[in-house]
Design a protein around this motif. Sequence first.
Motif, PDB file in Angstrom:
ATOM      1  N   ARG A  50       0.700  -1.017   0.176  1.00  0.00           N
ATOM      2  CA  ARG A  50      -0.215   0.009  -0.004  1.00  0.00           C
ATOM      3  C   ARG A  50       0.762   1.440   0.322  1.00  0.00           C
ATOM      4  NH1 ARG A  50      -5.798   1.066   0.135  1.00  0.00           N
ATOM      5  NH2 ARG A  50      -6.358  -1.218   1.635  1.00  0.00           N
ATOM      6  N   ALA A  51       1.437   1.060   0.782  1.00  0.00           N
ATOM      7  CA  ALA A  51       2.789   2.648   1.177  1.00  0.00           C
ATOM      8  C   ALA A  51       3.837   2.885  -0.474  1.00  0.00           C
ATOM      9  CB  ALA A  51       3.792   1.881   1.910  1.00  0.00           C
ATOM     10  N   LEU A  52       3.731   1.794  -0.848  1.00  0.00           N
ATOM     11  CA  LEU A  52       4.443   2.225  -2.556  1.00  0.00           C
ATOM     12  C   LEU A  52       3.342   2.411  -3.779  1.00  0.00           C
ATOM     13  CD1 LEU A  52       6.952   1.416  -4.396  1.00  0.00           C
ATOM     14  CD2 LEU A  52       6.138  -1.162  -5.298  1.00  0.00           C
ATOM     15  N   VAL A  53       2.314   1.566  -3.362  1.00  0.00           N
ATOM     16  CA  VAL A  53       0.613   2.457  -4.230  1.00  0.00           C
ATOM     17  C   VAL A  53       1.065   3.907  -4.026  1.00  0.00           C
ATOM     18  CG1 VAL A  53      -1.505   2.165  -4.525  1.00  0.00           C
ATOM     19  CG2 VAL A  53      -0.249   0.064  -4.555  1.00  0.00           C
ATOM     20  N   TRP A  54       0.832   4.534  -3.154  1.00  0.00           N
ATOM     21  CA  TRP A  54       0.242   5.546  -2.916  1.00  0.00           C
ATOM     22  C   TRP A  54       1.307   6.798  -2.972  1.00  0.00           C
ATOM     23  CZ3 TRP A  54      -3.982   7.653  -2.744  1.00  0.00           C
ATOM     24  CH2 TRP A  54      -5.021   7.519  -2.903  1.00  0.00           C
ATOM     25  N   LEU A  55       2.715   6.050  -2.867  1.00  0.00           N
ATOM     26  CA  LEU A  55       3.907   6.434  -3.380  1.00  0.00           C
ATOM     27  C   LEU A  55       4.328   7.017  -4.384  1.00  0.00           C
ATOM     28  CD1 LEU A  55       7.037   7.877  -2.528  1.00  0.00           C
ATOM     29  CD2 LEU A  55       7.797   5.520  -2.401  1.00  0.00           C
ATOM     30  N   THR A  56       3.880   5.760  -5.311  1.00  0.00           N
ATOM     31  CA  THR A  56       3.924   5.975  -6.753  1.00  0.00           C
ATOM     32  C   THR A  56       2.987   6.915  -7.048  1.00  0.00           C
ATOM     33  OG1 THR A  56       5.111   3.379  -6.456  1.00  0.00           O
ATOM     34  CG2 THR A  56       3.565   4.715  -9.002  1.00  0.00           C
ATOM     35  N   ARG A  57       1.538   6.537  -7.403  1.00  0.00           N
ATOM     36  CA  ARG A  57       0.402   7.946  -7.201  1.00  0.00           C
ATOM     37  C   ARG A  57       0.155   9.162  -6.560  1.00  0.00           C
ATOM     38  NH1 ARG A  57      -4.510   3.667  -5.223  1.00  0.00           N
ATOM     39  NH2 ARG A  57      -4.790   2.743  -6.720  1.00  0.00           N
ATOM     40  N   SER A  58       1.495   9.249  -4.981  1.00  0.00           N
ATOM     41  CA  SER A  58       1.893  10.782  -5.152  1.00  0.00           C
ATOM     42  C   SER A  58       3.129  11.430  -6.313  1.00  0.00           C
ATOM     43  CB  SER A  58       2.871  10.662  -3.984  1.00  0.00           C
ATOM     44  OG  SER A  58       1.917  10.571  -2.842  1.00  0.00           O
ATOM     45  N   MET A  59       3.852  10.574  -6.676  1.00  0.00           N
ATOM     46  CA  MET A  59       5.052  11.039  -7.554  1.00  0.00           C
ATOM     47  C   MET A  59       4.259  11.545  -8.875  1.00  0.00           C
ATOM     48  SD  MET A  59       7.678  11.377  -5.951  1.00  0.00           S
ATOM     49  CE  MET A  59       6.748  12.230  -4.649  1.00  0.00           C
ATOM     50  N   ASP A  60       2.959   9.701  -9.447  1.00  0.00           N
ATOM     51  CA  ASP A  60       2.200  10.814 -10.316  1.00  0.00           C
ATOM     52  C   ASP A  60       1.599  12.058 -10.340  1.00  0.00           C
ATOM     53  OD1 ASP A  60       2.834   8.187 -11.623  1.00  0.00           O
ATOM     54  OD2 ASP A  60       0.840   7.514 -10.528  1.00  0.00           O
ATOM     55  N   PHE A  61       0.800  12.376  -9.396  1.00  0.00           N
ATOM     56  CA  PHE A  61       0.384  13.804  -9.250  1.00  0.00           C
ATOM     57  C   PHE A  61       1.571  14.713  -9.387  1.00  0.00           C
ATOM     58  CE2 PHE A  61       0.325  16.562  -6.269  1.00  0.00           C
ATOM     59  CZ  PHE A  61      -1.369  18.082  -6.694  1.00  0.00           C
ATOM     60  N   THR A  62       3.238  14.466  -8.613  1.00  0.00           N
ATOM     61  CA  THR A  62       4.242  15.162  -9.264  1.00  0.00           C
ATOM     62  C   THR A  62       5.006  15.504 -10.238  1.00  0.00           C
ATOM     63  OG1 THR A  62       4.768  14.695  -6.363  1.00  0.00           O
ATOM     64  CG2 THR A  62       6.294  15.539  -8.252  1.00  0.00           C
ATOM     65  N   ALA A  63       4.156  14.656 -10.767  1.00  0.00           N
ATOM     66  CA  ALA A  63       5.222  14.570 -12.586  1.00  0.00           C
ATOM     67  C   ALA A  63       3.756  15.044 -13.412  1.00  0.00           C
ATOM     68  CB  ALA A  63       5.391  13.038 -12.952  1.00  0.00           C
ATOM     69  N   ALA A  64       2.716  15.112 -12.892  1.00  0.00           N
ATOM     70  CA  ALA A  64       1.864  16.183 -13.623  1.00  0.00           C
ATOM     71  C   ALA A  64       2.024  17.159 -13.406  1.00  0.00           C
ATOM     72  CB  ALA A  64       0.492  14.974 -13.114  1.00  0.00           C
ATOM     73  N   LEU A  65       1.525  17.970 -12.297  1.00  0.00           N
ATOM     74  CA  LEU A  65       1.644  19.055 -11.986  1.00  0.00           C
ATOM     75  C   LEU A  65       2.874  19.830 -12.238  1.00  0.00           C
ATOM     76  CD1 LEU A  65       0.551  21.223 -10.164  1.00  0.00           C
ATOM     77  CD2 LEU A  65       1.742  20.963  -8.288  1.00  0.00           C
ATOM     78  N   LEU A  66       4.256  18.953 -12.453  1.00  0.00           N
ATOM     79  CA  LEU A  66       5.452  19.273 -12.558  1.00  0.00           C
ATOM     80  C   LEU A  66       5.821  19.922 -14.009  1.00  0.00           C
ATOM     81  CD1 LEU A  66       7.991  17.867 -10.410  1.00  0.00           C
ATOM     82  CD2 LEU A  66       7.335  20.392 -10.667  1.00  0.00           C
ATOM     83  N   GLU A  67       4.750  18.368 -15.464  1.00  0.00           N
ATOM     84  CA  GLU A  67       4.781  18.943 -16.375  1.00  0.00           C
ATOM     85  C   GLU A  67       3.930  20.209 -16.591  1.00  0.00           C
ATOM     86  OE1 GLU A  67       3.337  15.019 -17.373  1.00  0.00           O
ATOM     87  OE2 GLU A  67       5.378  15.112 -18.331  1.00  0.00           O
ATOM     88  N   LYS A  68       2.435  20.311 -15.748  1.00  0.00           N
ATOM     89  CA  LYS A  68       1.832  21.975 -16.121  1.00  0.00           C
ATOM     90  C   LYS A  68       2.791  23.102 -15.582  1.00  0.00           C
ATOM     91  CE  LYS A  68      -2.299  19.601 -15.976  1.00  0.00           C
ATOM     92  NZ  LYS A  68      -2.655  19.435 -16.844  1.00  0.00           N
ATOM     93  N   VAL A  69       3.601  23.268 -14.453  1.00  0.00           N
ATOM     94  CA  VAL A  69       3.971  23.720 -14.188  1.00  0.00           C
ATOM     95  C   VAL A  69       5.249  24.584 -15.396  1.00  0.00           C
ATOM     96  CG1 VAL A  69       5.739  24.727 -12.652  1.00  0.00           C
ATOM     97  CG2 VAL A  69       4.048  23.653 -11.410  1.00  0.00           C
ATOM     98  N   VAL A  70       6.423  23.693 -16.513  1.00  0.00           N
ATOM     99  CA  VAL A  70       6.763  23.645 -16.867  1.00  0.00           C
ATOM    100  C   VAL A  70       5.915  24.491 -18.600  1.00  0.00           C
ATOM    101  CG1 VAL A  70       8.891  22.903 -15.970  1.00  0.00           C
ATOM    102  CG2 VAL A  70       7.382  21.874 -18.054  1.00  0.00           C
ATOM    103  N   LYS A  71       4.603  24.545 -18.646  1.00  0.00           N
ATOM    104  CA  LYS A  71       4.383  24.840 -19.959  1.00  0.00           C
ATOM    105  C   LYS A  71       3.727  25.596 -20.085  1.00  0.00           C
ATOM    106  CE  LYS A  71       3.220  19.525 -21.307  1.00  0.00           C
ATOM    107  NZ  LYS A  71       1.790  19.297 -21.392  1.00  0.00           N
ATOM    108  N   GLU A  72       3.703  26.335 -18.661  1.00  0.00           N
ATOM    109  CA  GLU A  72       3.076  27.701 -18.641  1.00  0.00           C
ATOM    110  C   GLU A  72       4.158  28.827 -18.376  1.00  0.00           C
ATOM    111  OE1 GLU A  72      -1.127  28.651 -17.604  1.00  0.00           O
ATOM    112  OE2 GLU A  72      -1.506  26.384 -17.901  1.00  0.00           O
ATOM    113  N   GLU A  73       3.351  30.495 -18.972  1.00  0.00           N
ATOM    114  CA  GLU A  73       4.322  31.393 -17.713  1.00  0.00           C
ATOM    115  C   GLU A  73       3.727  31.513 -16.593  1.00  0.00           C
ATOM    116  OE1 GLU A  73       6.759  34.512 -17.846  1.00  0.00           O
ATOM    117  OE2 GLU A  73       6.793  32.957 -19.294  1.00  0.00           O
TER     118      GLU A  73
END
Length: 163
Positions: A50-73
């Motif tokens: 369960r820890a790995l599942v949620w760690l992975t999902r948290s990193m999915d969220f982080t990656a998705a957010l960071l991708e959005k951050v660099v796409k916009e001014e």
Amino acid sequence: MAVLRQDVHQNIQRLEKLCELDPAIYSNLVEILRKEQREGRARDNYSCTRALVWLTRSMDFTAALLEKVVKEEPSLMNMEKAVEESYNITLKPWHRWISAAAYKVALKLVPESKNFIKLLMVENEDYETLKEEINSLVSLLVPLLDEIHSTLIIFRADRLKSN
């Protein structure tokens, strides 16, 4: 973001603790998943699976957010919208109503985009350098996360929901 950071830290600690118990047996995540599945503990609230599942999902969220951050001014970016979009595609499908409600409260505490970017930057770093570093991080992180998701599917842990 403190709640996310704390959750990530706790999940890492849970995995590290097990690895430290017997590094020869728990030398990699697959062995940890295999052991917990064999013992019937993979779905337990405090399992390493369960820890790995949620760690992975948290990193999915982080990656998705960071991708959005660099796409916009930064001056044009709506941080709350970026966080909400990232949440909706990565974490929301796995959250039950209480977790989703807690997320709605946390969404109100999201910093403005320029403050968020300032938090990510090293002193005297320019935004272009930060964007390059984020793009590099995401390009390394996403394939690793894809591999972990594939492994979770094999162990039937990919569908775990929050408690």
